[in-house]
Scaffold this motif. Sequence first.
Motif, short mmCIF file in Angstrom:
data_model
loop_
_atom_site.label_atom_id
_atom_site.label_comp_id
_atom_site.label_asym_id
_atom_site.label_seq_id
_atom_site.Cartn_x
_atom_site.Cartn_y
_atom_site.Cartn_z
N LEU A 157 43.43 36.66 38.38
CA LEU A 157 43.47 37.56 39.54
C LEU A 157 43.10 38.98 39.13
O LEU A 157 42.27 39.64 39.75
N LEU A 164 47.54 34.88 37.11
CA LEU A 164 47.63 36.34 37.23
C LEU A 164 46.50 37.01 36.46
O LEU A 164 45.88 37.96 36.96
N THR A 217 43.11 41.78 47.07
CA THR A 217 44.46 41.53 46.57
C THR A 217 45.19 40.60 47.52
O THR A 217 45.81 39.62 47.10
N THR A 236 43.72 37.12 47.17
CA THR A 236 44.04 36.44 45.91
C THR A 236 45.54 36.13 45.82
O THR A 236 45.90 35.11 45.25
N VAL A 237 46.38 37.01 46.39
CA VAL A 237 47.82 36.71 46.34
C VAL A 237 48.10 35.44 47.14
O VAL A 237 48.79 34.53 46.67
#
Length: 614
Positions: free
Chosen positions: A33, A30, A289, A292-293
């Motif tokens: 990220l 996280l 996002t 990367t998620v």
Amino acid sequence: MDKPTQKRSPLAFLQSVRGLTLALLTVVLLIMLIIVNGSVYTFVFITEQQSWAGRQAEATQRATESIADFLARGRDVFSFINLEVEHEDGEELRELAEEILTLNPAFEEIMLLDSEGQIRADVFQERTVLGNLFTLSQSNWFLSARDGETYISELQFTSEREPYVILSAPLADGGVIGALLRMSSLNDQVAAIKFGATGDSYLAETDGPLLAHSEYQNVLNSTTIAGRPELANALAAPDNRWFGAYISFEGEPVVGSTARVPGTNWIVFSEISQTEAFSNSRTAISLLTGITVVFLVIVMWLSAQLLERFLFKPLDGLRVGTERVEQGNLNYQVPVMRSDEIGRVTDGFNVMVSQLRRRNEELRQARDEALVSTRLAQENSRLKSEFLSTMSHELRTPLNAIEGFTSIMLSGMGIELEPKAQNMVERVSANSKRLLALINDFLDLSRIESGRMELVSQPISPTKLVDKWKSQVGVLAEQKKLGFVVDIDPQIPPEILGDEDALSKIVVNLLSNAFKFTQEGQVSLTLRRQEENWSIEVTDTGIGIPPHAREYIFEEFRQVDGSSKRQFGGTGLGLAIVQKLARLMGGSVTLKSEMGKGSSFTVVLPLQAQVELA
Ligand code: ADP
């Protein structure tokens, strides 16, 4: 065992290696990220903002130039009339002005005044505005132009709410030319300046009122941006050139750029909605996002799978192994899945369990063997005791007969002995007595050892008992001319519970030894009370016992001087009987001695008083 039910903490999973590792992994991913997304977003945002700053500055510049052109065209008209003003008369000038008006629809009205402010010509499209002003000669546009300035008035409105500004300039003959510039035509020009999908421009005076706007209604409504931050920022910037993000007066988040129209107090604003301006940044962040998620989920899933396979599963195997071993299953072997560190630990665990199992088996075997030997020893001991007691018993009968007959012979009953024979019979008697004593000792010992010696518990008077012992051994004291001191602690109850025979055996044995090993001085017998116990102490002033012998003299047949040439007789059984009897009564024997000075044996026994002392 039931454990008390506890409320499970929501963070309980952190107490397992699995939970902790996965939590750490999630946190690290996280953070990565956030850092990556943050950096990319900031980079795209800055780049985008810079590119918009450039594009908007260009749009503003274009707007400024277009407005400056518009004004320049008006001034050109003025210059043209100025060229003619000295040659033409009033009528010709009027025609010229009318012609210009037709060519320049932006002008609503053109007026020529002489230096006194008298109208020389006044032409207009539909209606006169300047002509309706009563005090022309006092008006700013006339006075400023007559003083040689080119003048632009503030925004004004006709009675029909048509916005206009007045331009004026001096004429070569001292007169003044004034023109009424319709803002609607300037507005069209400003409104035409578009960039991007939502970008447009507007024009405002430095003190706030809007001069032109793509929504013309804003101008008609006398909208002013006085006091707004974008105006304040523009006014504060050099050349009024400023770029920034703000909420426009229409309430929309925009990015704007400003510039001053040269020669006027007009400022051009070019604005574009932030939605459009930062659309790339937004797309970038959404895409990033999303990606990367997805990446995070895949990495998490993969890591969880790998960790499960290489770490948690082997660890689980080890855990199960320890549980099995805990439950006592020493045959269990944890399957070794890999040759890494965990594999080596597992190997070590298996080896340890095997060793444990081997040791266990060895121990069990040794225990079984020991049990067999103990049983054998017990049996042997029982047989030995049995043999001893039978044999002693059998020996005692003939010995008693010998003793009886020798006693009769010595007492002179029925037979007269010669002195030589008398002496021999006396020796036979003494030896048979010794033999009898020895056999009695044997018998006692074997009875104690085989557990056949049963102690009785009957009331005894210690004083009477001491008197009996005194009379039994008193002769020894007299024979050797030794003192014999008896001391009884008054704290000793007058009656105690015990086995008189056993007590007598102990004390007589100790006293006999004391007299035997003492040549001069005295022997003392002391009875003491020691809280819950009582003690019998026999002390002498004899030869003493060397330290090395203090342990073993309590063993059977052991004597300090074990040689055949020993000075003192004895069998070495007395102290063994003393100790065994004392233990049988729940007590103990201790010995203190100093070589050449004497010895002291103390027997401590639990006190069982017949009548409890107050
Ligand atoms: P014994 O028949 O030889 O007296 P005991 O078991 O009574 O056998 O005593 C063992 C040995 O302990 C004795 O032979 C002697 O060497 C030593 N011993 C016992 N009592 C005394 C004592 N009061 N003073 C010195 N030596 C003693």
